[in-house]
Every structure is written in structure tokens, then in C-alpha cells.
Design an enzyme around this catalytic site. Sequence first.
Site, PDB file in Angstrom:
ATOM      1  N   GLY A  81       0.790  -1.213   0.000  1.00 30.83           N
ATOM      2  CA  GLY A  81       0.000   0.000   0.000  1.00 30.83           C
ATOM      3  C   GLY A  81       0.827   1.270   0.000  1.00 30.83           C
ATOM      4  O   GLY A  81       0.443   2.269  -0.619  1.00 30.83           O
ATOM      5  N   THR A  82       1.966   1.274   0.681  1.00 27.23           N
ATOM      6  CA  THR A  82       2.800   2.476   0.720  1.00 27.23           C
ATOM      7  C   THR A  82       3.290   2.840  -0.673  1.00 27.23           C
ATOM      8  O   THR A  82       3.240   4.010  -1.081  1.00 27.23           O
ATOM      9  CB  THR A  82       3.991   2.270   1.678  1.00 27.23           C
ATOM     10  OG1 THR A  82       3.481   2.106   3.009  1.00 27.23           O
ATOM     11  CG2 THR A  82       4.948   3.446   1.638  1.00 27.23           C
ATOM     12  N   ASN A 164      -7.090   5.648   9.600  1.00 32.09           N
ATOM     13  CA  ASN A 164      -6.455   4.459  10.165  1.00 32.09           C
ATOM     14  C   ASN A 164      -6.283   4.532  11.679  1.00 32.09           C
ATOM     15  O   ASN A 164      -5.921   3.543  12.310  1.00 32.09           O
ATOM     16  CB  ASN A 164      -5.084   4.239   9.516  1.00 32.09           C
ATOM     17  CG  ASN A 164      -4.224   5.476   9.542  1.00 32.09           C
ATOM     18  OD1 ASN A 164      -4.494   6.439   8.818  1.00 32.09           O
ATOM     19  ND2 ASN A 164      -3.191   5.478  10.367  1.00 32.09           N
ATOM     20  N   GLN A 192      -7.363   1.197   4.685  1.00 35.47           N
ATOM     21  CA  GLN A 192      -7.987   0.788   5.941  1.00 35.47           C
ATOM     22  C   GLN A 192      -9.434   0.329   5.764  1.00 35.47           C
ATOM     23  O   GLN A 192      -9.917  -0.515   6.517  1.00 35.47           O
ATOM     24  CB  GLN A 192      -7.934   1.933   6.948  1.00 35.47           C
ATOM     25  CG  GLN A 192      -7.981   1.476   8.382  1.00 35.47           C
ATOM     26  CD  GLN A 192      -6.743   0.713   8.811  1.00 35.47           C
ATOM     27  OE1 GLN A 192      -5.663   1.276   8.918  1.00 35.47           O
ATOM     28  NE2 GLN A 192      -6.870  -0.579   9.037  1.00 35.47           N
ATOM     29  N   ALA A 213      -3.086  -5.797   0.670  1.00 36.03           N
ATOM     30  CA  ALA A 213      -3.608  -7.135   0.956  1.00 36.03           C
ATOM     31  C   ALA A 213      -3.542  -7.489   2.436  1.00 36.03           C
ATOM     32  O   ALA A 213      -4.411  -8.202   2.945  1.00 36.03           O
ATOM     33  CB  ALA A 213      -2.841  -8.168   0.135  1.00 36.03           C
ATOM     34  N   HIS A 214      -2.524  -7.030   3.151  1.00 36.48           N
ATOM     35  CA  HIS A 214      -2.325  -7.511   4.519  1.00 36.48           C
ATOM     36  C   HIS A 214      -3.341  -6.955   5.505  1.00 36.48           C
ATOM     37  O   HIS A 214      -3.402  -7.396   6.652  1.00 36.48           O
ATOM     38  CB  HIS A 214      -0.891  -7.228   5.000  1.00 36.48           C
ATOM     39  CG  HIS A 214      -0.605  -5.803   5.329  1.00 36.48           C
ATOM     40  ND1 HIS A 214      -0.426  -5.367   6.616  1.00 36.48           N
ATOM     41  CD2 HIS A 214      -0.452  -4.716   4.541  1.00 36.48           C
ATOM     42  CE1 HIS A 214      -0.159  -4.064   6.616  1.00 36.48           C
ATOM     43  NE2 HIS A 214      -0.183  -3.655   5.362  1.00 36.48           N
ATOM     44  N   THR A 250       9.441  -7.223 -11.869  1.00 36.62           N
ATOM     45  CA  THR A 250       8.772  -8.513 -12.023  1.00 36.62           C
ATOM     46  C   THR A 250       7.689  -8.685 -10.967  1.00 36.62           C
ATOM     47  O   THR A 250       7.933  -8.534  -9.771  1.00 36.62           O
ATOM     48  CB  THR A 250       9.793  -9.659 -11.899  1.00 36.62           C
ATOM     49  OG1 THR A 250      10.810  -9.488 -12.890  1.00 36.62           O
ATOM     50  CG2 THR A 250       9.117 -11.011 -12.081  1.00 36.62           C
ATOM     51  N   CYS A 340       2.577   2.418  11.866  1.00 35.55           N
ATOM     52  CA  CYS A 340       3.757   2.919  11.175  1.00 35.55           C
ATOM     53  C   CYS A 340       4.450   4.023  11.955  1.00 35.55           C
ATOM     54  O   CYS A 340       5.581   4.378  11.666  1.00 35.55           O
ATOM     55  CB  CYS A 340       3.386   3.421   9.781  1.00 35.55           C
ATOM     56  SG  CYS A 340       2.702   2.124   8.719  1.00 35.55           S
TER      57      CYS A 340
END
Length: 392
Positions: A81-82, A164, A192, A213-214, A250, A340
Site C-alpha cells: 500500500g505504501t 487508520n 484501511q 492485501a495484509h 517482475t 507505522c
Amino acid sequence: MTAGQNRIPVNLDYAASTPMRAEARLAQREYDDSELAGVNPNSLHSLGRKAAARLEVARREIARSFGARVRPSEIVLTNGGTEANQLALLGLAEGARQRDRKRNRVIVSAIEHDSILDNLPLLRAAGFSVDLVQPCRMGYIEPATLVELLGDDVALVSIMVANNETGVVQPIRELAAAAHAAGALFHTDAIQGYLHIPLDVTELGVDAMTVAAHKIGGPVASGALYVKTRTPLRPRIFGGGQEAGRRAGTQDLRTQLAFAAAARTLAPRVAQERTTLQALSDKLYATLTAHPRIHATMGDYAQADRLPGMVSIYIDGMDSEELIIKLDAAGFEVSAGSACSSGSMDPSHVLSAMGIGREQALGALRISFDDRVNPDDLNNFAQTLLSIVGAA
């Protein structure tokens, strides 16, 4: 036996990251056992073409989680996401300015995640001026406040779907419409809120949206950026033609397959899970704020549009560090706000922007969970926190 005595920690910090879902773990195991393990999806040989085909299946599934009318070609797969936020913020601003040279100003909210705010110096170095739009006391950006800052020199507006730290949901549809009325692009960081509340990029009217995804039980280092067709975007990473030239490097098929599996699992259940989790968070808010020293950060939580699995409070006369250590000793894992920046004991920039005083902001806690939470754990957590806070 209490959580502290049996030493089984109860993770109530799901807004920071979540355990991988069984479906995502299975997708990775199947990949590891397949002929495609380690194959570059950009290779021209038969295995490379098979890997590319599987990547496009994953892209289609991820695209569907953004809305029924989203095209797979509108999804840029990223390393989290970052990275997706940086690509959106800098890439869209520069793309808009290339299309119209007078558009050299960017507006972001004062309550954005650090993956937006910490990139503002790069925008300024690239020749943009930046304005921060402030939230109201309840923690959301009022469209009228944004309109006051808009003009024909604005390239991009970036405002998150849901905060968040507080979980407060922003009026994205109205904010995007205001930005478009001024000719600006609109990006939203949905990391979020993604698959925790119903979100459809077409209905929201946004030009770009980022997810990770996390936060939904997928793997870390896997994210995506939706970019509406014909929206100008200047790449940030060069060195290959992957992702239609928008993001070189990749692609990690293994993580994207797991990401797609998590999204596929959650997407049909969003509305149902929201109802269930909203009831749990409402009960936790009611139990905690009945204590005279415990307050919801957004004021009247019952009137706030907020994420269902997040409870945001502050406690008079106690600081977050002390509370987190005592709760940890009792077997409950929570945070003071954004993971973070959790190493800092400065008051939250989000709570400060909302008008919460320094002493109150230093006593903030964020409790977060998803559909896998055990309601008994929430009840035990509430009683443990109330015992720590003590009598009024």
C-alpha cells in the site's frame, strides 16, 4: 483464567496488519507446489505464458473487488500500500500537470497516513504547492471545507476512505465530486476501509484508489492501485515494461494469487460482516465510555460513520505507552494509533488535527479486529482496561 495468566495473546491490532486467511495460505501452497513456482510471468516460453495467464486471473479477481464495472487493465499491482500511495500521489499530480501546465497545486487532508504525508516534500521538490484540508471535530473532511481550497490550479486531491487511527469514514463521493467540479483529479487511500465497508470506485466517482492485501488477511508486500481509464499517471519506478509501463519490476505471482484469494473470500460478505462487527464495536464503545475518564475520539460514536471493526478512545490522566504495556502484560495487544508511527510518543497528528488536546491525545488507544474476533475476548479486554483505569 485470564488472558495474562494463560499467556495466549489476544491480537486486537488488526488495523495494523492481519493474520493470513486460510484461503490465502492455500493459494500460496498450491503455487509453491505447482510448475509455475518461481517462473517469471514476463517470459515468452510456455511456463512464462502460463504464469502470465494466472497473474491476469488474479488481476481480474482483484479488479472485481473494486467494483463490478472495473476493468483488469485499470489495476496496477504493487509491492504494498505504501508504494501504491506514492505512485498515486506523485504519479497523478505529475500526470495532471503534464496535461494542464497551470495545475501545480495538490490538496491532501491533514489526517492522511504517513505514506501520503511523508511524500509531500517530494511534491514540493517537484514544483507543486500543497494545501492541507482540516477535518471537523468528528474527524471527517466536510465538502464545503474542501471547496474553499479548490481552484483551477489544483492538479490532485487525495483524501482517505477511512482514517487508520479513528476509523471515521470520509464522505468520498461528495469530496470527489467537488474536486472534479474544479477540474482536479481525485485519489483515495482505501487501505484501511477496503473490504471492511462496501466500496465501489464507480459509485464513489474517484480516479484512483489504493489498497493493501495484509489488511484483509492477505500477504504483506502486496497491494494494488486502481487507475480509471484515461487518467494521466506518470510512473515512479522504471526499468521494465510491466504493468502496462506504469510500474516496472517482475510481479510476484505468489503474493498476488494469495491477495486475490483473500479478496475473493471477503468480497461477498462485506455487508454482512459490517453489520456483525458494528454491533460488537458499538457494545465495546458503550462499555468503555460509560467510564467518565474514557472518551470516543470522534465524540458521539453512535452518530459517526466509522469502520465496523475499530474502536478509538482516549483516557484522561493516562498515557498510551503505560496503557499498552499494562494491557500487553494482561495478554491484550492494542496500539496507540497508526502502527507505522507507533514508536513515537508525540501526540497523533490525526487527533491534533481534530482539535483534541495534547494530554488527551497522548492517552489514545486503537482497538481493532475483523470477522475472526472472539466476542468473549472483547468482553474480557473491556473489563481488563476498566480495571487498569480504575475507579472514577
